[in-house]
Structure formats: C-alpha cells, structure tokens
Design a protein around this motif. Structure first.
Motif, mmCIF file in Angstrom:
data_model
loop_
_atom_site.group_PDB
_atom_site.id
_atom_site.type_symbol
_atom_site.label_atom_id
_atom_site.label_comp_id
_atom_site.label_asym_id
_atom_site.label_seq_id
_atom_site.Cartn_x
_atom_site.Cartn_y
_atom_site.Cartn_z
ATOM 1 N N ARG A 1 -33.585 -54.562 -14.214
ATOM 2 C CA ARG A 1 -32.925 -55.985 -14.068
ATOM 3 C C ARG A 1 -32.488 -55.916 -12.370
ATOM 4 O O ARG A 1 -32.582 -57.043 -11.945
ATOM 5 C CB ARG A 1 -31.922 -56.412 -15.002
ATOM 6 N N SER A 2 -31.928 -54.655 -12.104
ATOM 7 C CA SER A 2 -31.306 -54.581 -10.919
ATOM 8 C C SER A 2 -32.049 -54.769 -9.825
ATOM 9 O O SER A 2 -32.120 -55.192 -8.736
ATOM 10 C CB SER A 2 -30.431 -53.345 -10.775
ATOM 11 N N ASN A 3 -33.516 -54.390 -10.120
ATOM 12 C CA ASN A 3 -34.602 -54.228 -9.157
ATOM 13 C C ASN A 3 -35.532 -55.545 -9.458
ATOM 14 O O ASN A 3 -36.753 -55.740 -8.867
ATOM 15 C CB ASN A 3 -35.443 -52.933 -9.574
ATOM 16 N N LYS A 4 -35.171 -56.447 -10.307
ATOM 17 C CA LYS A 4 -35.825 -57.801 -10.592
ATOM 18 C C LYS A 4 -37.271 -57.437 -11.155
ATOM 19 O O LYS A 4 -38.370 -58.119 -10.529
ATOM 20 C CB LYS A 4 -35.961 -58.667 -9.474
ATOM 21 N N LEU A 5 -37.478 -56.578 -12.159
ATOM 22 C CA LEU A 5 -38.676 -56.237 -12.632
ATOM 23 C C LEU A 5 -38.814 -56.726 -13.952
ATOM 24 O O LEU A 5 -38.709 -55.845 -14.858
ATOM 25 C CB LEU A 5 -39.094 -54.720 -12.447
ATOM 26 N N SER A 6 -39.735 -57.663 -14.110
ATOM 27 C CA SER A 6 -39.783 -58.087 -15.498
ATOM 28 C C SER A 6 -40.531 -57.498 -16.308
ATOM 29 O O SER A 6 -40.648 -57.530 -17.627
ATOM 30 C CB SER A 6 -40.273 -59.700 -15.452
ATOM 31 N N GLU A 7 -41.282 -56.439 -16.021
ATOM 32 C CA GLU A 7 -42.462 -55.504 -16.788
ATOM 33 C C GLU A 7 -41.414 -54.493 -17.509
ATOM 34 O O GLU A 7 -42.141 -53.746 -18.386
ATOM 35 C CB GLU A 7 -43.317 -54.806 -15.724
ATOM 36 N N PHE A 8 -40.288 -54.195 -17.216
ATOM 37 C CA PHE A 8 -39.570 -53.254 -17.971
ATOM 38 C C PHE A 8 -38.358 -53.851 -18.671
ATOM 39 O O PHE A 8 -37.548 -53.158 -18.818
ATOM 40 C CB PHE A 8 -39.226 -52.083 -16.914
ATOM 41 N N VAL A 9 -38.286 -54.888 -18.806
ATOM 42 C CA VAL A 9 -37.254 -55.655 -19.630
ATOM 43 C C VAL A 9 -37.683 -56.531 -20.826
ATOM 44 O O VAL A 9 -38.761 -57.121 -20.881
ATOM 45 C CB VAL A 9 -36.176 -56.505 -18.581
ATOM 46 N N ASN A 10 -36.681 -56.600 -21.818
ATOM 47 C CA ASN A 10 -36.908 -57.393 -22.885
ATOM 48 C C ASN A 10 -36.678 -58.997 -22.599
ATOM 49 O O ASN A 10 -35.488 -59.338 -22.192
ATOM 50 C CB ASN A 10 -36.337 -56.866 -24.147
ATOM 51 N N ILE A 11 -37.608 -59.799 -22.492
ATOM 52 C CA ILE A 11 -37.450 -61.097 -22.487
ATOM 53 C C ILE A 11 -37.935 -61.909 -23.956
ATOM 54 O O ILE A 11 -38.970 -62.129 -24.034
ATOM 55 C CB ILE A 11 -38.212 -61.862 -21.295
ATOM 56 N N TRP A 12 -36.929 -62.161 -24.950
ATOM 57 C CA TRP A 12 -37.240 -62.849 -25.978
ATOM 58 C C TRP A 12 -37.564 -64.066 -25.987
ATOM 59 O O TRP A 12 -36.753 -64.933 -25.347
ATOM 60 C CB TRP A 12 -36.017 -62.261 -27.113
ATOM 61 N N MET A 13 -38.524 -64.633 -26.623
ATOM 62 C CA MET A 13 -38.817 -65.988 -26.945
ATOM 63 C C MET A 13 -39.658 -66.261 -28.078
ATOM 64 O O MET A 13 -40.511 -65.472 -28.461
ATOM 65 C CB MET A 13 -39.376 -66.580 -25.667
#
Length: 367
Positions: free
Chosen positions: A326-338
C-alpha cells in the motif's frame, strides 16, 4: 431528523421490526468492512437515517474503545459495532512448520518483486480474543453488536442481552441461521455468496453452493427472526428483490467502496472502478478464510503455492506485505474486497449514495 428523510420515511412505509429494534428510519445497514469503514462513514450512514457499522474485527480492546469514541464524537445516531467471532487454532509443531514454510515462500515472493518486508515470527503475533472486546463494548455501553465467523458464546449472549443489547449474527446457510435463532440472536444477516469480503461461514468448511437470493428465501421459511440480506444489493431493483424474498433489512457494502468516507487509498479505488466480473474471485490467499475480492498477482501466486495458513495466522503473516504494498501503491499485493455485482463507483458521500438508493427504490416501487 432531516425533513427530507422524514418525508421519505412516511412515504415509503419503511418502518418494520428492524427499524424498531435498531432505532433507525430506514432498514438499510452500512456493511462493517474492516479496512474500508471509518468513523466518518458510520456517521454518514446515520445521517441518512440508516445504521452505520463500526468494524472492529480483531482489534485490541483499547483500539476498540478509541474507535467507538471517535465515532461518538461524529454522531448521536445509533450504530453497530462488529466483531470477528472465531476460533484461534493452537500453535503446535505442525503449525510452526507450516508457518515457517509460508514465511520463506512469502519472503522469496517479496524479493522477486522488490518489496522490502520483515515478516513476524509466529511467537510474536498478537492474538486478541473477542471476549476482551466484549468487555470493552459493554464498558462503552454499545447497544447494537453484530458479529461474523461464528456465534457468540452463551455467557456473552446473556451478558449483552442483560444490558438491552441488540445482537446481529451472520449466516451463510440455513443450518447456521437455525443455530443463531436457537441462540436467541435478535437479527440474522443472511450473507449471499455474491457478497464482497469475508464469508461468515462457521458450521462447515465448505463454500455454500446456493445463490444468495435462494438462500434468503429458504432462511425466511426456516426461522422466525428479522432478516437482513447482504450480497449484490447495489440498486433499487436488487433491494426490492431481496425484500420480496423475505428480507426485512438490506446491508450494502461494495456500493460504498468509492465513497468520500471510504478508507481505501486512491489507487485502490481506481482498481475497484476498473474491475471486471472475471476479476472477482473467492480466495483464502490473504487471510486464510474465504473472501471475495479482486484477483491479482498475490492471489494467483499464493493459491499456486499451496502454502496458505489457517485464519488468523495467514492474515497476520500477510499484513506486513500488504502494508508495504500500500505504501508503494501496488494493487497486485493488497486485498481489495468487493462483491460480484459490478456497479458504478461513486465518490459522493455515504449519505448521498444511500439517500439516492432510497429515492430510487421509492420511485421503482411506485410509492
């Protein structure tokens, strides 16, 4: 109460068992999305005449108190506090071995993508039992408690009810609904398979194969308890469909991901807006429990590795990786639930988004 809200309440005839139990004008609940929900979102839902939900997850008791205090500074309206009620597996030799293997694999993955992470040792993990949270919310005189991942123990149920607390449990099957009803839970949230975020399943390890609206109809026939429905509600048509199948109230989550009060970072909101139906999957990769969200590199790599620990150990292990990503704004390594229902992501306030849903529902219902 806002005159506009008051007129709507009288026109639509929203009043029912849920509005009376919760002290709200409309039987709409803002979903308790840990990592998304903020005190500001909870307050904004209350301003719309609905129930805000403060997600406490497995926070330490002192953190729970702080979150409750911040929310109360923003609103005088009723709101729920939401807990994770789960069993914590004991640390044995097998778990130690699995944790070490998963840690080594994750460190290699992070190196491959130039992510500097320092993962915690298993003995350094901070585990919080929900019993500690119960003490905190009773001290704070919270009058609405919702929970997921299981059922509260009988002693906690009795103590909370003795203080006049309204309890909202989560089910993903008829069996779970019956268990909650037998435990004298006041309201049951029927979580459809379409819903974003973690599955509330607790009576089985399997993923229920039944669709959410079909499950809602079956639960409605099986128990005599007011029902909330969560899963795929994103406009008036889906809300009215749930009502027709037995829902007394409606929980919305994904609709609020892009709201002004959402805790998601801008890059996470942008990724959510670009999501396609094929991107949304159920996965244990980030937490060790099935959750619905956006597929990415970490999901693919983790599932391919087979090194996924039970909840909450997987969740604790991946926390540092997610923080660095998240600190590097990398969406490929964070959970985004929807959830499965892809809808327009509004950046408006939670209040405006909910009011718009109420107005559209009234128009479609012809009331």
């Amino acid at each position: 109460m806002d005159r506009h809200i008051e007129n709507q309440a009288s026109t639509m005839k929203w009043t029912n068992d849920i509005t009376r139990l919760l002290g709200i004008d409309f039987p709409i609940v803002q979903a308790p999305m840990f990592g998304v929900t903020t005190p500001e979102m909870v307050a904004a839902a209350g301003t719309a005449g609905c129930l805000g939900s403060l997600a406490l997850a497995d926070l330490h008791a002192d953190q729970c108190r702080d979150a409750i205090h911040k929310t109360r500074m923003l609103t005088q309206r009723p709101f729920a506090v939401n807990l994770f009620v789960h069993h914590i597996p004991a640390i044995d030799d097998r778990l130690r071995t699995d944790y070490a293997e998963a840690t080594a694999w994750m460190e290699q993955l992070a190196q491959r993508y130039n992510l500097a992470v320092k993962l915690p040792a298993i003995d350094d993990l901070a585990m919080h039992n929900y019993a500690e949270q119960i003490e905190a919310i009773m001290d704070e005189n919270c009058k609405i408690v919702s929970f997921t991942f299981g059922n509260l123990d009988p002693q906690s149920i009795a103590r909370l009810k003795s203080k006049g607390t309204v309890l909202i449990g989560t089910c993903t099957s008829v069996k779970e609904a019956e268990l909650l009803a037998q435990a004298d839970i006041d309201i049951i949230c029927v979580q459809g398979i379409e819903a974003g975020g973690h599955r509330g399943t607790f009576a089985t390890e399997d993923i229920p194969a039944i669709g959410g609206l079909s499950l809602l109809a079956q639960v409605s026939e099986a128990v005599q308890v007011p029902l909330l429905y969560a899963g795929g509600i994103y406009n008036a048509k889906t809300l009215l469909a749930a009502r027709a199948l037995g829902a007394n109230g409606f929980q919305i989550g994904s609709l609020l991901l892009g709201s002004a009060e959402s805790a998601l970072h801008d890059f996470e909101k942008d990724r959510s807006r670009r999501a396609k139906e094929s991107d949304i999957v159920l996965t244990k990769s980030f937490s060790g429990r099935f959750a619905r969200g956006i597929k990415n590199i970490f999901v693919d790599e983790s599932e391919a590795s087979g090194l996924i620990l039970p909840y909450p150990y997987q969740n604790k292990l991946t926390a540092e990786l997610r923080k660095v990503a998240r600190s590097n704004k990398l969406s490929e390594f964070v959970n985004i639930w929807m959830g499965q229902s892809i809808s327009e992501f509004s950046g408006d306030s939670t209040t405006s988004i909910i009011k718009r849903l109420i107005e559209q529902t009234e128009v479609l219902a012809g009331l």
